[in-house]
Design a protein around this motif. Structure first.
Motif, mmCIF file in Angstrom:
data_model
loop_
_atom_site.group_PDB
_atom_site.id
_atom_site.type_symbol
_atom_site.label_atom_id
_atom_site.label_comp_id
_atom_site.label_asym_id
_atom_site.label_seq_id
_atom_site.Cartn_x
_atom_site.Cartn_y
_atom_site.Cartn_z
ATOM 1 N N PHE A 272 0.838 -1.197 0.000
ATOM 2 C CA PHE A 272 0.000 0.000 0.000
ATOM 3 C C PHE A 272 0.877 1.251 0.000
ATOM 4 O O PHE A 272 0.635 2.204 -0.745
ATOM 5 C CB PHE A 272 -0.907 -0.022 1.230
ATOM 6 C CG PHE A 272 -1.841 1.160 1.350
ATOM 7 C CD1 PHE A 272 -3.142 1.079 0.892
ATOM 8 C CD2 PHE A 272 -1.424 2.347 1.947
ATOM 9 C CE1 PHE A 272 -4.019 2.159 1.012
ATOM 10 C CE2 PHE A 272 -2.280 3.433 2.072
ATOM 11 C CZ PHE A 272 -3.576 3.332 1.594
ATOM 12 N N GLY A 273 1.905 1.240 0.838
ATOM 13 C CA GLY A 273 2.804 2.386 0.923
ATOM 14 C C GLY A 273 3.608 2.595 -0.336
ATOM 15 O O GLY A 273 3.816 3.734 -0.778
ATOM 16 N N GLU A 274 4.044 1.499 -0.963
ATOM 17 C CA GLU A 274 4.821 1.629 -2.190
ATOM 18 C C GLU A 274 3.975 2.239 -3.301
ATOM 19 O O GLU A 274 4.428 3.117 -4.043
ATOM 20 C CB GLU A 274 5.349 0.254 -2.608
ATOM 21 C CG GLU A 274 6.387 0.310 -3.692
ATOM 22 C CD GLU A 274 7.094 -1.020 -3.897
ATOM 23 O OE1 GLU A 274 7.824 -1.131 -4.896
ATOM 24 O OE2 GLU A 274 6.923 -1.923 -3.071
ATOM 25 N N GLY A 275 2.721 1.779 -3.414
ATOM 26 C CA GLY A 275 1.847 2.343 -4.433
ATOM 27 C C GLY A 275 1.494 3.793 -4.152
ATOM 28 O O GLY A 275 1.424 4.622 -5.072
ATOM 29 N N ALA A 276 1.267 4.113 -2.876
ATOM 30 C CA ALA A 276 0.897 5.483 -2.520
ATOM 31 C C ALA A 276 2.022 6.464 -2.853
ATOM 32 O O ALA A 276 1.786 7.540 -3.409
ATOM 33 C CB ALA A 276 0.549 5.552 -1.033
ATOM 34 N N LEU A 277 3.249 6.095 -2.519
ATOM 35 C CA LEU A 277 4.371 6.988 -2.807
ATOM 36 C C LEU A 277 4.638 7.075 -4.299
ATOM 37 O O LEU A 277 5.038 8.134 -4.803
ATOM 38 C CB LEU A 277 5.623 6.499 -2.069
ATOM 39 C CG LEU A 277 5.695 6.909 -0.596
ATOM 40 C CD1 LEU A 277 6.883 6.260 0.089
ATOM 41 C CD2 LEU A 277 5.788 8.420 -0.472
ATOM 42 N N ALA A 278 4.424 5.972 -5.007
ATOM 43 C CA ALA A 278 4.640 5.994 -6.455
ATOM 44 C C ALA A 278 3.691 6.966 -7.139
ATOM 45 O O ALA A 278 4.097 7.740 -8.016
ATOM 46 C CB ALA A 278 4.470 4.581 -7.019
ATOM 47 N N ASP A 279 2.421 6.954 -6.742
ATOM 48 C CA ASP A 279 1.424 7.743 -7.449
ATOM 49 C C ASP A 279 1.193 9.131 -6.853
ATOM 50 O O ASP A 279 0.770 10.047 -7.563
ATOM 51 C CB ASP A 279 0.092 6.993 -7.477
ATOM 52 C CG ASP A 279 0.112 5.847 -8.479
ATOM 53 O OD1 ASP A 279 1.186 5.574 -9.033
ATOM 54 O OD2 ASP A 279 -0.950 5.235 -8.692
ATOM 55 N N TRP A 280 1.440 9.302 -5.550
ATOM 56 C CA TRP A 280 1.118 10.563 -4.894
ATOM 57 C C TRP A 280 2.326 11.280 -4.286
ATOM 58 O O TRP A 280 2.206 12.437 -3.890
ATOM 59 C CB TRP A 280 0.080 10.333 -3.789
ATOM 60 C CG TRP A 280 -1.254 9.912 -4.322
ATOM 61 C CD1 TRP A 280 -1.766 8.650 -4.348
ATOM 62 C CD2 TRP A 280 -2.243 10.750 -4.924
ATOM 63 N NE1 TRP A 280 -3.009 8.645 -4.927
ATOM 64 C CE2 TRP A 280 -3.333 9.913 -5.286
ATOM 65 C CE3 TRP A 280 -2.324 12.111 -5.192
ATOM 66 C CZ2 TRP A 280 -4.483 10.408 -5.892
ATOM 67 C CZ3 TRP A 280 -3.468 12.593 -5.806
ATOM 68 C CH2 TRP A 280 -4.528 11.752 -6.146
ATOM 69 N N GLY A 281 3.460 10.600 -4.215
ATOM 70 C CA GLY A 281 4.637 11.225 -3.609
ATOM 71 C C GLY A 281 5.073 12.477 -4.347
ATOM 72 O O GLY A 281 5.306 13.533 -3.750
#
Length: 431
Positions: A272-281
């Motif tokens: 979840f964290g990897e996807g969140a940072l990829a798309d919203w970081g």
């Protein structure tokens, strides 16, 4: 739960039957007598691929992991430009990104069956071609609905290749009898770091259309070179003291299913964290902290670089600390890092938080997927990957909705919360 540090007895016959290069366990003093014992025990047979074939297989699989990370990162760093092109709001963009999730999760459910029927190597090659072609589609859209439609295709390819090459990697881990799974995911992270870095450098000078078309060409060329090599290498046979997962029954007992689901949920919490940072970081750095677009893109590159460093040391950490400690310490570290990355008042502090988060998350996902695969073969990999990558792909739209309801920094703290949950589950299920 840690991997074995010393070769089991009887030494030589066991090593020969497993097909393990003797140099990989050369720290054991007993190996001084290996040449003599080999002559005495030369009648033993080998049940796996020769070490040279295993090495070639490891190299080729590493290339596909790196290619996957490179293409995925090249797409995510152009999301801000695609958002502007389509005129989508945060919630509309979140719904469009759900297309990746839908395509990937549905595909993952069936990819385990495809791997059992056709083999994980052919499935990997086919999905690599589809992934390379589909990444060129998003910049051709001009509405959130059209973007969602093409992202379903991208998600199908992304989900399929991740189950396929993780299944192949699990077979290789079993043959080598070493916890090398993090090294493959290090290649994914390294590919992501390079892809994000290149994207950041050309974000201001090259349109998303030309950039992502370039990724298509690179992907097809790499697949044309590495694909035939992978197809020529058959999966290694299971060691003689382990059941052959390909022949295992498809219906698992209740205890094994629970364990697979536990590892899958741990993977979900961290992915979840990897996807969140990829798309919203990048958007967080650019929108909330007024970072330059190139600096914003460098945020994910730094995160991916930290994950690469963590995964390159993953085998050593697993051999020394064991899986439980790696999961617990990693989850706690990621939670602290993400709180800093989400709530920091300056760009540089946020970047430090992203790096700490990457180090913490680095080895949790590969450990969870490898354990699920060891328990249930391709079905276990498919289940854990569906949950794990489902978390990676469902995370971005969830962040989008929370950003509309609250703020993007507050939404990103959910990454810290789930990393803490993964650490807690890892500790409570340590036995």
């Amino acid at each position: 739960m840690a991997g074995d540090r010393h070769p089991p007895e009887p030494l030589v016959s066991h090593l020969q039957s497993a097909g393990i290069p003797l140099s990989e366990t050369a720290h054991t003093p007993t190996l001084c007598f290996v040449p003599l014992l080999n002559k005495l025990g030369s009648g033993s047979t080998t049940t796996t691929k020769p070490p040279s074939a295993l090495t070639r297989l490891r190299i080729v699989l590493t290339v596909f992991f790196a290619l996957d990370g490179f293409i995925f990162a090249g797409w995510v760093v152009r999301i801000p430009a695609i958002k502007e092109q389509t005129g989508a709001s945060s919630s509309a963009l979140g719904l469009a990104l759900l297309g990746v999730s839908v395509g990937a999760v549905i595909t993952m459910v069936f990819t385990g069956r495809l791997c059992r029927r056709y083999g994980s190597h052919p499935v990997t090659v086919v999905c690599a071609v589809l992934l390379s072609l589909s990444v060129a589609l998003p910049p051709l859209t001009h509405s959130a609905a059209a973007l969602a439609a093409v992202l379903v295709i991208f998600g199908i390819a992304y989900g399929g290749i991740n189950v396929a090459f993780n299944s192949a990697a699990v077979d290789l881990v079993a043959a080598l009898r070493r916890p090398i799974m993090p090294s493959f995911h290090a290649a994914f992270s390294l590919g992501g770091m390079v892809g994000a870095g290149v994207g950041g450098l050309i974000a201001g000078s090259l349109s998303p259309t030309r950039h992502l078309l370039g990724l298509t060409l690179i992907g097809l060329v790499v697949t044309a070179i590495a694909g035939p090599a992978l197809l020529r290498l058959s999966p290694p046979a299971a060691p003689t003291d382990q059941p052959a997962k390909g022949n295992a029954p498809h219906r698992l007992d209740a205890h094994t299913r629970r364990l697979v689901l536990i590892f899958g949920f741990i993977a979900l919490c961290t992915a979840f964290g990897e996807g969140a940072l990829a798309d919203w970081g990048a958007l967080h750095l650019e929108q909330d902290l007024n970072a330059h677009p190139g600096m914003a893109a460098a945020g994910y590159s730094l995160f991916a670089g930290a994950m690469t460093i963590g995964r390159l040391s993953g085998t050593t950490l697993l051999e020394r600390l064991g899986q439980t400690r790696v999961i617990v310490a990693g989850g706690a570290t990621a939670a602290a890092g993400m709180l800093l990355g989400a709530l920091a008042p300056t760009v540089w502090l946020a970047l430090v938080g992203f790096a700490i988060t990457g180090l913490g998350l680095a080895n949790i996902f590969p450990v969870a997927v490898e354990r699920a695969g060891a328990l249930a073969g391709p079905s276990g990999v498919a289940t854990a990957s569906t949950l794990g990558y489902g978390g990676m792909l469902l995370g971005p739209p969830a962040i989008g909705f929370m950003a509309d309801w609250f703020t993007l920094p507050i939404a990103l703290t959910s990454v810290a919360a789930l990393a803490g949950v993964a650490a807690l589950i890892g500790y409570t299920t340590r036995r």
